[in-house]
Write a protein that holds these residues in place. Structure first.
Motif, short mmCIF file in Angstrom:
data_model
loop_
_atom_site.label_atom_id
_atom_site.label_comp_id
_atom_site.label_asym_id
_atom_site.label_seq_id
_atom_site.Cartn_x
_atom_site.Cartn_y
_atom_site.Cartn_z
N CYS A 17 7.51 -94.63 -68.88
CA CYS A 17 6.14 -95.11 -68.73
C CYS A 17 5.27 -94.08 -69.42
O CYS A 17 5.25 -92.92 -69.02
N ASP A 18 4.55 -94.50 -70.48
CA ASP A 18 3.73 -93.54 -71.22
C ASP A 18 2.50 -93.10 -70.46
O ASP A 18 2.06 -91.97 -70.60
N LEU A 19 1.94 -93.98 -69.65
CA LEU A 19 0.77 -93.61 -68.86
C LEU A 19 0.56 -94.61 -67.75
O LEU A 19 0.46 -95.81 -67.98
N GLY A 20 0.50 -94.10 -66.53
CA GLY A 20 0.24 -94.94 -65.37
C GLY A 20 -0.78 -94.26 -64.48
O GLY A 20 -1.04 -93.06 -64.60
N PHE A 21 -1.39 -95.04 -63.61
CA PHE A 21 -2.38 -94.50 -62.67
C PHE A 21 -1.88 -94.74 -61.26
O PHE A 21 -1.47 -95.84 -60.92
N TRP A 22 -1.95 -93.72 -60.43
CA TRP A 22 -1.37 -93.72 -59.10
C TRP A 22 0.09 -94.12 -59.26
O TRP A 22 0.77 -93.54 -60.08
N ASP A 23 0.60 -95.10 -58.54
CA ASP A 23 1.99 -95.50 -58.73
C ASP A 23 2.12 -96.74 -59.61
O ASP A 23 3.20 -97.32 -59.71
N ALA A 24 1.05 -97.17 -60.25
CA ALA A 24 1.09 -98.32 -61.14
C ALA A 24 1.49 -97.86 -62.54
O ALA A 24 0.76 -97.11 -63.17
N CYS A 25 2.65 -98.29 -62.98
CA CYS A 25 3.17 -97.84 -64.27
C CYS A 25 3.93 -99.00 -64.91
O CYS A 25 4.81 -99.58 -64.27
N TYR A 39 12.59 -87.72 -65.87
CA TYR A 39 11.52 -87.03 -65.15
C TYR A 39 10.46 -88.01 -64.68
O TYR A 39 10.30 -89.10 -65.21
N THR A 40 9.76 -87.58 -63.66
CA THR A 40 8.53 -88.21 -63.21
C THR A 40 7.45 -87.15 -63.33
O THR A 40 7.55 -86.09 -62.73
N GLY A 41 6.45 -87.43 -64.16
CA GLY A 41 5.35 -86.49 -64.35
C GLY A 41 4.15 -86.92 -63.55
O GLY A 41 3.78 -88.10 -63.55
N ARG A 42 3.56 -85.99 -62.84
CA ARG A 42 2.37 -86.30 -62.04
C ARG A 42 1.28 -85.29 -62.36
O ARG A 42 1.53 -84.10 -62.47
N ALA A 46 -9.77 -85.40 -64.14
CA ALA A 46 -11.14 -85.36 -63.61
C ALA A 46 -11.16 -85.23 -62.09
O ALA A 46 -12.06 -85.70 -61.43
N ASP A 47 -10.15 -84.61 -61.51
CA ASP A 47 -10.04 -84.36 -60.07
C ASP A 47 -10.03 -85.62 -59.22
O ASP A 47 -10.12 -85.54 -58.01
N VAL A 48 -9.96 -86.80 -59.83
CA VAL A 48 -9.96 -88.03 -59.02
C VAL A 48 -8.88 -89.02 -59.44
O VAL A 48 -8.46 -89.85 -58.64
N LEU A 49 -8.44 -88.96 -60.66
CA LEU A 49 -7.54 -89.97 -61.19
C LEU A 49 -6.11 -89.44 -61.21
O LEU A 49 -5.80 -88.52 -61.95
N ASP A 50 -5.25 -90.00 -60.34
CA ASP A 50 -3.84 -89.61 -60.35
C ASP A 50 -3.15 -90.26 -61.53
O ASP A 50 -3.17 -91.47 -61.67
N VAL A 51 -2.53 -89.45 -62.37
CA VAL A 51 -1.88 -89.92 -63.58
C VAL A 51 -0.38 -89.72 -63.43
O VAL A 51 0.07 -88.73 -62.85
N LYS A 52 0.38 -90.68 -63.97
CA LYS A 52 1.83 -90.63 -63.83
C LYS A 52 2.48 -91.00 -65.16
O LYS A 52 2.01 -91.90 -65.86
N THR A 53 3.54 -90.31 -65.53
CA THR A 53 4.35 -90.67 -66.68
C THR A 53 5.83 -90.59 -66.27
O THR A 53 6.18 -89.87 -65.33
N LEU A 54 6.66 -91.31 -66.99
CA LEU A 54 8.09 -91.30 -66.75
C LEU A 54 8.79 -91.19 -68.10
O LEU A 54 8.24 -91.60 -69.11
N GLY A 55 10.00 -90.66 -68.11
CA GLY A 55 10.76 -90.63 -69.35
C GLY A 55 11.87 -89.60 -69.32
O GLY A 55 12.40 -89.27 -68.26
#
Length: 121
Positions: A17-25, A39-42, A46-55
């Motif tokens: 997943c190139d870019l996801g927000f919270w657990d939505a990917c 890996y799971t990248g977290r 901006a101190d409010v938006l949880d970003v997630k990547t996978l690969g």
């Protein structure tokens, strides 16, 4: 060559997943290169938006904080990649692409409104 075949069979398959927000990917499947792990990248933008990547990632990049630039405005956030080494061990909730698109638009509108209200104060 039997050794080459054995090495190719040992390559990990992971979710990507190139870019996801919270657990939505929006995830796809990918084959890692030799020596890479899932890996799971977290991170937090901006101190409010949880970003997630996978690969897939080289083992030396596991559990290391890295700075990542996001969006054209170069929002920078810190991300840590948590690794695992079994097939598809970086599982994520699968989400239809339309739902991810709607979520992204909603987030960008919310962010834009909050930025506009901050400027006007």
């Amino acid at each position: 060559d039997a050794r080459l075949l054995a090495a190719l069979q040992q390559l990990l398959k992971c979710f990507r997943c190139d870019l996801g927000f919270w657990d939505a990917c929006y995830t796809t499947e990918t084959n890692c290169s030799f020596g890479e792990r899932c890996y799971t990248g977290r991170g937090k933008a901006a101190d409010v938006l949880d970003v997630k990547t996978l690969g897939c990632v080289k083992a030396e990049e596991c559990n290391v904080e890295t700075m990542v630039e996001l969006f054209p405005d170069k929002t920078v956030f810190v991300m840590t990649k948590h690794c695992c080494d079994t097939p598809f061990c970086n599982s994520a909730h699968k989400l239809p692409i339309q739902a991810l698109l709607y979520l992204t638009v909603a987030l960008l509108i919310t962010w834009h409104i909050s930025e506009a209200s901050a400027v006007s104060q």
